[in-house]
Scaffold this motif. Sequence first.
Motif, PDB file in Angstrom:
ATOM      1  N   VAL A  83      52.242  77.009  33.563  1.00  0.00           N
ATOM      2  CA  VAL A  83      52.394  76.106  34.710  1.00  0.00           C
ATOM      3  C   VAL A  83      51.796  74.737  34.405  1.00  0.00           C
ATOM      4  CG1 VAL A  83      51.712  75.679  37.104  1.00  0.00           C
ATOM      5  CG2 VAL A  83      52.464  77.971  36.391  1.00  0.00           C
ATOM      6  N   ALA A  84      52.629  73.710  34.591  1.00  0.00           N
ATOM      7  CA  ALA A  84      52.188  72.330  34.387  1.00  0.00           C
ATOM      8  C   ALA A  84      52.394  71.481  35.636  1.00  0.00           C
ATOM      9  CB  ALA A  84      52.927  71.705  33.211  1.00  0.00           C
ATOM     10  N   ALA A  85      53.048  72.050  36.649  1.00  0.00           N
ATOM     11  CA  ALA A  85      53.267  71.317  37.899  1.00  0.00           C
ATOM     12  C   ALA A  85      53.384  72.311  39.044  1.00  0.00           C
ATOM     13  CB  ALA A  85      54.518  70.453  37.816  1.00  0.00           C
ATOM     14  N   GLN A  86      52.895  71.892  40.207  1.00  0.00           N
ATOM     15  CA  GLN A  86      52.965  72.714  41.415  1.00  0.00           C
ATOM     16  C   GLN A  86      53.424  71.846  42.576  1.00  0.00           C
ATOM     17  OE1 GLN A  86      49.240  74.796  42.186  1.00  0.00           O
ATOM     18  NE2 GLN A  86      48.754  74.815  40.003  1.00  0.00           N
ATOM     19  N   ARG A  87      54.195  72.434  43.451  1.00  0.00           N
ATOM     20  CA  ARG A  87      54.667  71.708  44.632  1.00  0.00           C
ATOM     21  C   ARG A  87      54.467  72.584  45.864  1.00  0.00           C
ATOM     22  NH1 ARG A  87      60.206  69.789  43.569  1.00  0.00           N
ATOM     23  NH2 ARG A  87      59.262  67.795  42.971  1.00  0.00           N
ATOM     24  N   MET A  88      53.703  72.088  46.826  1.00  0.00           N
ATOM     25  CA  MET A  88      53.487  72.760  48.103  1.00  0.00           C
ATOM     26  C   MET A  88      54.352  72.062  49.147  1.00  0.00           C
ATOM     27  SD  MET A  88      49.975  73.067  50.325  1.00  0.00           S
ATOM     28  CE  MET A  88      50.034  71.310  50.726  1.00  0.00           C
ATOM     29  N   ILE A  89      55.123  72.815  49.894  1.00  0.00           N
ATOM     30  CA  ILE A  89      56.085  72.254  50.832  1.00  0.00           C
ATOM     31  C   ILE A  89      55.801  72.775  52.239  1.00  0.00           C
ATOM     32  CG2 ILE A  89      58.541  71.969  51.378  1.00  0.00           C
ATOM     33  CD1 ILE A  89      59.081  72.848  48.419  1.00  0.00           C
ATOM     34  N   VAL A  90      55.682  71.865  53.192  1.00  0.00           N
ATOM     35  CA  VAL A  90      55.496  72.220  54.597  1.00  0.00           C
ATOM     36  C   VAL A  90      56.593  71.523  55.392  1.00  0.00           C
ATOM     37  CG1 VAL A  90      53.917  72.288  56.556  1.00  0.00           C
ATOM     38  CG2 VAL A  90      53.012  72.312  54.228  1.00  0.00           C
ATOM     39  N   THR A  91      57.344  72.286  56.167  1.00  0.00           N
ATOM     40  CA  THR A  91      58.476  71.732  56.913  1.00  0.00           C
ATOM     41  C   THR A  91      58.377  72.114  58.378  1.00  0.00           C
ATOM     42  OG1 THR A  91      59.892  71.896  54.956  1.00  0.00           O
ATOM     43  CG2 THR A  91      60.986  71.601  57.081  1.00  0.00           C
ATOM     44  N   GLY A  92      58.495  71.105  59.239  1.00  0.00           N
ATOM     45  CA  GLY A  92      58.546  71.339  60.671  1.00  0.00           C
ATOM     46  C   GLY A  92      59.987  71.283  61.145  1.00  0.00           C
ATOM     47  N   LEU A  93      60.429  72.353  61.839  1.00  0.00           N
ATOM     48  CA  LEU A  93      61.824  72.450  62.266  1.00  0.00           C
ATOM     49  C   LEU A  93      61.956  72.408  63.784  1.00  0.00           C
ATOM     50  CD1 LEU A  93      61.417  74.795  59.724  1.00  0.00           C
ATOM     51  CD2 LEU A  93      63.860  74.339  59.747  1.00  0.00           C
ATOM     52  N   ARG A  94      63.070  71.839  64.209  1.00  0.00           N
ATOM     53  CA  ARG A  94      63.406  71.772  65.627  1.00  0.00           C
ATOM     54  C   ARG A  94      64.905  72.032  65.748  1.00  0.00           C
ATOM     55  NH1 ARG A  94      61.907  69.439  70.602  1.00  0.00           N
ATOM     56  NH2 ARG A  94      63.601  68.320  71.663  1.00  0.00           N
ATOM     57  N   GLY A  95      65.266  73.033  66.525  1.00  0.00           N
ATOM     58  CA  GLY A  95      66.671  73.385  66.634  1.00  0.00           C
ATOM     59  C   GLY A  95      67.267  73.831  65.316  1.00  0.00           C
ATOM     60  N   GLY A  96      66.433  74.411  64.447  1.00  0.00           N
ATOM     61  CA  GLY A  96      66.891  74.900  63.148  1.00  0.00           C
ATOM     62  C   GLY A  96      66.999  73.830  62.081  1.00  0.00           C
ATOM     63  N   ALA A  97      66.756  72.570  62.418  1.00  0.00           N
ATOM     64  CA  ALA A  97      66.879  71.473  61.448  1.00  0.00           C
ATOM     65  C   ALA A  97      65.504  70.888  61.149  1.00  0.00           C
ATOM     66  CB  ALA A  97      67.800  70.392  61.992  1.00  0.00           C
ATOM     67  N   PRO A  98      65.263  70.477  59.894  1.00  0.00           N
ATOM     68  CA  PRO A  98      63.970  69.878  59.566  1.00  0.00           C
ATOM     69  C   PRO A  98      63.800  68.509  60.212  1.00  0.00           C
ATOM     70  CG  PRO A  98      65.457  69.767  57.680  1.00  0.00           C
ATOM     71  CD  PRO A  98      66.148  70.610  58.709  1.00  0.00           C
ATOM     72  N   VAL A  99      62.646  68.312  60.844  1.00  0.00           N
ATOM     73  CA  VAL A  99      62.309  67.018  61.434  1.00  0.00           C
ATOM     74  C   VAL A  99      61.358  66.261  60.525  1.00  0.00           C
ATOM     75  CG1 VAL A  99      61.192  65.873  63.402  1.00  0.00           C
ATOM     76  CG2 VAL A  99      62.622  67.894  63.768  1.00  0.00           C
ATOM     77  N   VAL A 100      60.362  66.979  60.001  1.00  0.00           N
ATOM     78  CA  VAL A 100      59.375  66.351  59.131  1.00  0.00           C
ATOM     79  C   VAL A 100      59.033  67.316  58.006  1.00  0.00           C
ATOM     80  CG1 VAL A 100      57.483  67.169  60.603  1.00  0.00           C
ATOM     81  CG2 VAL A 100      57.106  65.240  59.062  1.00  0.00           C
ATOM     82  N   THR A 101      58.900  66.760  56.798  1.00  0.00           N
ATOM     83  CA  THR A 101      58.557  67.567  55.623  1.00  0.00           C
ATOM     84  C   THR A 101      57.451  66.867  54.849  1.00  0.00           C
ATOM     85  OG1 THR A 101      60.813  68.409  55.415  1.00  0.00           O
ATOM     86  CG2 THR A 101      59.407  68.553  53.468  1.00  0.00           C
ATOM     87  N   PHE A 102      56.447  67.647  54.469  1.00  0.00           N
ATOM     88  CA  PHE A 102      55.382  67.149  53.597  1.00  0.00           C
ATOM     89  C   PHE A 102      55.423  67.936  52.296  1.00  0.00           C
ATOM     90  CE2 PHE A 102      51.177  67.556  51.721  1.00  0.00           C
ATOM     91  CZ  PHE A 102      50.797  66.225  51.602  1.00  0.00           C
ATOM     92  N   ARG A 103      55.384  67.217  51.173  1.00  0.00           N
ATOM     93  CA  ARG A 103      55.384  67.879  49.864  1.00  0.00           C
ATOM     94  C   ARG A 103      54.241  67.317  49.019  1.00  0.00           C
ATOM     95  NH1 ARG A 103      61.767  67.369  48.390  1.00  0.00           N
ATOM     96  NH2 ARG A 103      61.097  65.204  48.132  1.00  0.00           N
ATOM     97  N   ALA A 104      53.361  68.191  48.583  1.00  0.00           N
ATOM     98  CA  ALA A 104      52.287  67.815  47.676  1.00  0.00           C
ATOM     99  C   ALA A 104      52.711  68.176  46.267  1.00  0.00           C
ATOM    100  CB  ALA A 104      51.002  68.534  48.051  1.00  0.00           C
ATOM    101  N   ASN A 105      52.863  67.183  45.419  1.00  0.00           N
ATOM    102  CA  ASN A 105      53.326  67.363  44.043  1.00  0.00           C
ATOM    103  C   ASN A 105      52.159  67.101  43.085  1.00  0.00           C
ATOM    104  OD1 ASN A 105      56.549  67.217  44.503  1.00  0.00           O
ATOM    105  ND2 ASN A 105      55.564  65.674  45.781  1.00  0.00           N
TER     106      ASN A 105
END
Length: 344
Positions: free
Chosen positions: A241-263
Amino acid sequence: MSDGYRVVQWATGNIGTKALREVIAHPRLDLAGLYVRSAAKEGRDAGELAGGEPTGVLATRDVEEILALGADCVLYMPLACDFDEVCRILASGANIVTTRGEFHRPEALDPALRARIEAACAHGGTSIHSTGSSPGFITEALPIVLTSLQRRLDGLVIDEFADLSRRDSPALLFDVMGFGRPPAEIGEARLSHGKTSFGPSLAVLTDALGLPLDTIEASGEVAVTPETVEIAAGTLAAGTVAAQRMIVTGLRGGAPVVTFRANWYCATALEPGWDLGSTGWRVRVDGDAPLDVTIGFPVPLNGLGAVTPGYTANRAVNAIPHVCAAAPGIRTSVDLPQITAFLG
């Protein structure tokens, strides 16, 4: 707001030490006390612990001594949150600004715990606010400003990039974060913990926009180096492993409204290939006034360790007058006015 505030610094890790240094230097803040957990630091002058001149304020491990000071605010920055401590501080009449993430959004707290904290605030006439750089500035303060240009939001994506190749911290990178291991050894818990650490902060933003989330999902992924790479902390063998990505997604009505990704990455030649930015942030707003904002940290990679604590600590220090002036309770970024630094 007052022209002066008496402040206690609680804990002196990387962030706490930077905050302590800035409180000592601040023209409108007076250091009233310093709480430490280490016996080796007890009794030492705060200025010495901050790397400067003596202040006459000595570090203590006595909570009662701190509470008796009658300080206006406590900068609460321990490694782990002690809710009993928090309630005692608030009930004593001292406000709290903290870089702990538990207080970004009151609704995210256990109802019974939230009631305890709010009762302590009511008793002491105090408030508590969580802030910092990430979460905090990049997940709340900046997006609130950027979305002030919108009348329609189709989605918001925040990418955080951290090039760790020149960070000489083997214990952190290899033992804690798991770089240099086979991909199968990176547990799901490590890559999905963002639901707890970032989810409440993202919900503060969407609540403010009138777009409350239905669900928050968290996931992650890793990439490997195709060849052996030498980094400041040691060696990454090919296929590890040389890279990691953490993804957090907030959904409304089944669609993403806001996404945070730590790379987080230690190499840029990866399998699979990733689109990586330099250390810093990128915020993309998809709406009727689209925006694409990149914020870089113009510091050599081997100097980031000395600079990055300020991104978190300084915002907390600057928030003190606003939190002291706030109504009692758990105060979010939306409850407070724009945090303005006094640099005179």
